[in-house]
Design an enzyme around this catalytic site. Sequence first.
Site, mmCIF file in Angstrom:
data_model
loop_
_atom_site.group_PDB
_atom_site.id
_atom_site.type_symbol
_atom_site.label_atom_id
_atom_site.label_comp_id
_atom_site.label_asym_id
_atom_site.label_seq_id
_atom_site.Cartn_x
_atom_site.Cartn_y
_atom_site.Cartn_z
ATOM 1 N N HIS A 1 -53.016 94.930 25.017
ATOM 2 C CA HIS A 1 -51.039 94.963 25.769
ATOM 3 C C HIS A 1 -51.143 95.891 25.890
ATOM 4 O O HIS A 1 -51.900 97.164 25.510
ATOM 5 C CB HIS A 1 -50.299 94.386 24.802
ATOM 6 C CG HIS A 1 -50.414 92.978 24.436
ATOM 7 N ND1 HIS A 1 -49.768 91.966 24.559
ATOM 8 C CD2 HIS A 1 -51.673 92.983 23.199
ATOM 9 C CE1 HIS A 1 -49.971 90.920 24.110
ATOM 10 N NE2 HIS A 1 -51.160 90.783 22.809
ATOM 11 N N ASN B 1 -54.264 92.285 19.586
ATOM 12 C CA ASN B 1 -54.974 91.605 18.253
ATOM 13 C C ASN B 1 -56.094 90.763 17.918
ATOM 14 O O ASN B 1 -56.668 90.302 18.186
ATOM 15 C CB ASN B 1 -53.729 90.034 18.344
ATOM 16 C CG ASN B 1 -52.201 91.333 18.481
ATOM 17 O OD1 ASN B 1 -52.522 91.981 17.230
ATOM 18 N ND2 ASN B 1 -51.766 90.767 19.038
ATOM 19 N N HIS C 1 -58.270 91.122 24.801
ATOM 20 C CA HIS C 1 -56.794 91.642 25.350
ATOM 21 C C HIS C 1 -56.630 92.477 25.456
ATOM 22 O O HIS C 1 -56.550 92.372 23.749
ATOM 23 C CB HIS C 1 -56.410 90.140 26.546
ATOM 24 C CG HIS C 1 -55.733 89.470 25.269
ATOM 25 N ND1 HIS C 1 -55.706 88.513 24.254
ATOM 26 C CD2 HIS C 1 -54.228 89.881 24.834
ATOM 27 C CE1 HIS C 1 -55.062 88.184 23.441
ATOM 28 N NE2 HIS C 1 -54.124 89.107 23.931
ATOM 29 N N GLY D 1 -51.941 87.928 15.234
ATOM 30 C CA GLY D 1 -51.202 87.410 16.247
ATOM 31 C C GLY D 1 -52.082 86.617 17.020
ATOM 32 O O GLY D 1 -51.127 87.305 18.737
ATOM 33 N N GLN D 2 -53.037 87.162 17.288
ATOM 34 C CA GLN D 2 -53.904 86.805 18.340
ATOM 35 C C GLN D 2 -53.998 85.592 18.217
ATOM 36 O O GLN D 2 -54.354 84.643 18.260
ATOM 37 C CB GLN D 2 -55.245 87.372 18.471
ATOM 38 C CG GLN D 2 -56.126 86.893 19.426
ATOM 39 C CD GLN D 2 -58.179 87.002 19.479
ATOM 40 O OE1 GLN D 2 -58.186 87.496 18.150
ATOM 41 N NE2 GLN D 2 -58.254 87.245 20.843
ATOM 42 N N SER D 3 -52.820 84.879 19.457
ATOM 43 C CA SER D 3 -53.098 83.276 20.519
ATOM 44 C C SER D 3 -53.521 83.092 21.120
ATOM 45 O O SER D 3 -53.832 82.185 21.164
ATOM 46 C CB SER D 3 -51.273 82.947 20.981
ATOM 47 O OG SER D 3 -51.470 84.365 21.461
ATOM 48 N N ASP E 1 -47.632 90.139 31.124
ATOM 49 C CA ASP E 1 -47.279 89.042 30.220
ATOM 50 C C ASP E 1 -46.718 88.369 30.674
ATOM 51 O O ASP E 1 -45.134 88.296 31.763
ATOM 52 C CB ASP E 1 -46.956 89.945 29.086
ATOM 53 C CG ASP E 1 -47.293 89.309 28.091
ATOM 54 O OD1 ASP E 1 -48.534 89.094 27.417
ATOM 55 O OD2 ASP E 1 -46.814 87.718 27.679
HETATM 56 P P1 AMP Z 1 -52.099 87.686 21.598
HETATM 57 O O1 AMP Z 1 -50.849 87.074 21.215
HETATM 58 O O2 AMP Z 1 -52.601 88.814 21.219
HETATM 59 O O3 AMP Z 1 -53.328 87.193 21.949
HETATM 60 O O4 AMP Z 1 -51.448 87.915 23.078
HETATM 61 C C1 AMP Z 1 -51.252 87.279 24.594
HETATM 62 C C2 AMP Z 1 -50.583 87.205 25.186
HETATM 63 O O5 AMP Z 1 -51.022 86.413 26.234
HETATM 64 C C3 AMP Z 1 -48.933 86.659 24.747
HETATM 65 O O6 AMP Z 1 -48.580 88.279 25.271
HETATM 66 C C4 AMP Z 1 -49.199 86.201 25.619
HETATM 67 O O7 AMP Z 1 -47.449 86.034 26.023
HETATM 68 C C5 AMP Z 1 -49.745 85.929 26.938
HETATM 69 N N1 AMP Z 1 -49.185 84.939 27.988
HETATM 70 C C6 AMP Z 1 -50.392 83.424 27.519
HETATM 71 N N2 AMP Z 1 -50.612 82.800 28.296
HETATM 72 C C7 AMP Z 1 -50.424 83.448 29.603
HETATM 73 C C8 AMP Z 1 -50.333 83.505 30.915
HETATM 74 N N3 AMP Z 1 -50.696 82.106 31.655
HETATM 75 N N4 AMP Z 1 -49.696 84.322 31.542
HETATM 76 C C9 AMP Z 1 -49.819 85.496 31.171
HETATM 77 N N5 AMP Z 1 -49.602 86.085 30.210
HETATM 78 C C10 AMP Z 1 -50.055 84.413 29.052
#
Ligand code: AMP
Length: 114
Positions: free
Chosen positions: A102, A87, A100, A93-95, A30
């Site tokens: 964690h 998420n 995926h 908190g899914q962004s 991450d």
């Molecule tokens: P979520 O918030 O559960 O959707 O998790 C998305 C994760 O992706 C977060 O922990 C971010 O830090 C990670 N993330 C976003 N962009 C990248 C990237 N380019 N390389 C690695 N991790 C990333």
Amino acid sequence: MENCIFCKIISGEIPSRKVFEDDLLLVIEDIVPQAPLHLLLLPKKHFINCVDMAAEDDALVGYIFRKAGEIAVEKGFADAGFRIAQNNGAGVGQSVFHIHFHLLAGREFAWPPG
Ligand code: AMP
Ligand code: ZN
């Protein structure tokens, strides 16, 4: 999937720090680690989250969980414990909207999660 950052990481268009890769799965570090070990397990197939899963994805998700356990053992975190978090939806908190998982370890974790 166009404009999906994880699809771009999987295709190599965006660089990442790879930990494991095969035909089904990419595991990367991450970019904003929340623990000493913070990996992301990305299925190469794009689907948004578990609500977007089809029956044909069942085995893939089982494989990802088994692989997460294998990696945790390899990295030496099996005894201390590790957390798999996922998420579903922006409200929790899914962004990134490519499913995926964690894999987090190496510090104390609270329960319930925040
Ligand atoms: P979520 O918030 O559960 O959707 O998790 C998305 C994760 O992706 C977060 O922990 C971010 O830090 C990670 N993330 C976003 N962009 C990248 C990237 N380019 N390389 C690695 N991790 C990333
Ligand atoms: Zn994607």
